[in-house]
Write an enzyme that holds these catalytic residues in place. Sequence first.
Site, mmCIF file in Angstrom:
data_model
loop_
_atom_site.group_PDB
_atom_site.id
_atom_site.type_symbol
_atom_site.label_atom_id
_atom_site.label_comp_id
_atom_site.label_asym_id
_atom_site.label_seq_id
_atom_site.Cartn_x
_atom_site.Cartn_y
_atom_site.Cartn_z
ATOM 1 N N LYS A 87 5.605 0.556 -8.498
ATOM 2 C CA LYS A 87 4.443 0.910 -7.672
ATOM 3 C C LYS A 87 4.589 2.363 -7.231
ATOM 4 O O LYS A 87 5.610 2.746 -6.644
ATOM 5 C CB LYS A 87 4.387 -0.043 -6.473
HETATM 6 O O1 G3P Z 1 0.461 -3.813 -0.420
HETATM 7 C C1 G3P Z 1 -0.554 -2.959 -0.085
HETATM 8 C C2 G3P Z 1 -1.625 -3.523 0.827
HETATM 9 O O2 G3P Z 1 -1.991 -4.799 0.448
HETATM 10 C C3 G3P Z 1 -1.404 -3.350 2.298
HETATM 11 O O3 G3P Z 1 -2.231 -4.135 3.096
HETATM 12 O O4 G3P Z 1 -2.912 -5.091 5.279
HETATM 13 O O5 G3P Z 1 -1.230 -3.231 5.226
HETATM 14 O O6 G3P Z 1 -3.622 -2.792 4.724
HETATM 15 P P1 G3P Z 1 -2.514 -3.785 4.668
#
Ligand code: G3P
Length: 217
Positions: A87
């Site tokens: 990633k």
């Molecule tokens: O893994 C990346 C993403 O899904 C992060 O989510 O909830 O931290 O915006 P969030």
Amino acid sequence: MKFFIDTANLDQIREANELGILDGVTTNPTLMAKEGVKGEAAIAQHYKTICEMVDGPISAEVLSTTFAEIVEEGKKLAAIHPNIVVKVPMIKDGIKAIKWFTDNGIQTNCTLVFSAGQAILAAKAGATFVSPFIGRIDDSSWDGVQLIEQIVSVYNAQGFMTEVLAASIRNPLHIVRCAEAGADVCTCPLSSILGLLKHPLTDIGLEQFLKDAKSMQ
Ligand code: G3P
């Protein structure tokens, strides 16, 4: 649409996997730190454990931001298990590194994507997945799902092979709307996956069926 779980928590990964509908896992440095994973060896071991639990793409994020360092770190991550997807953040050196990984047969997930332009760059570099963060877009009063629709339409028009991985999912409705929009993958917290199960008429209906079943015994 494939279902990934967006966590580094082994219990949650196990619970989602036991449903039989899990296709992969995504993690990020915040999710890894939450699990108290510290140091290169422990991080590698944690990814290995996840790869042994779930048979599908497992995203492991680089912590570097320069081309040479991203490539070095990504090579090490990819060596942990064949299912590891490196990633990489949507930055200039990240795009260069994604192209390098593409040319060297290493799968990638381009993360922190917030526009169709960024998604085009990720696809041009040959990213396996592109991760638009729809919840964070909604947080700033834009419509995250609209971005998924736009990227899906651009990729279809151009024949790009990069899979659209809707990330930063916050609720079950996000999952349904991403499915409608044609996302290839949704990566979700366990709570959003389990939220898809819920409907009061299901509970009321089942209660009645069980009551009637008893009367037949
Ligand atoms: O893994 C990346 C993403 O899904 C992060 O989510 O909830 O931290 O915006 P969030």
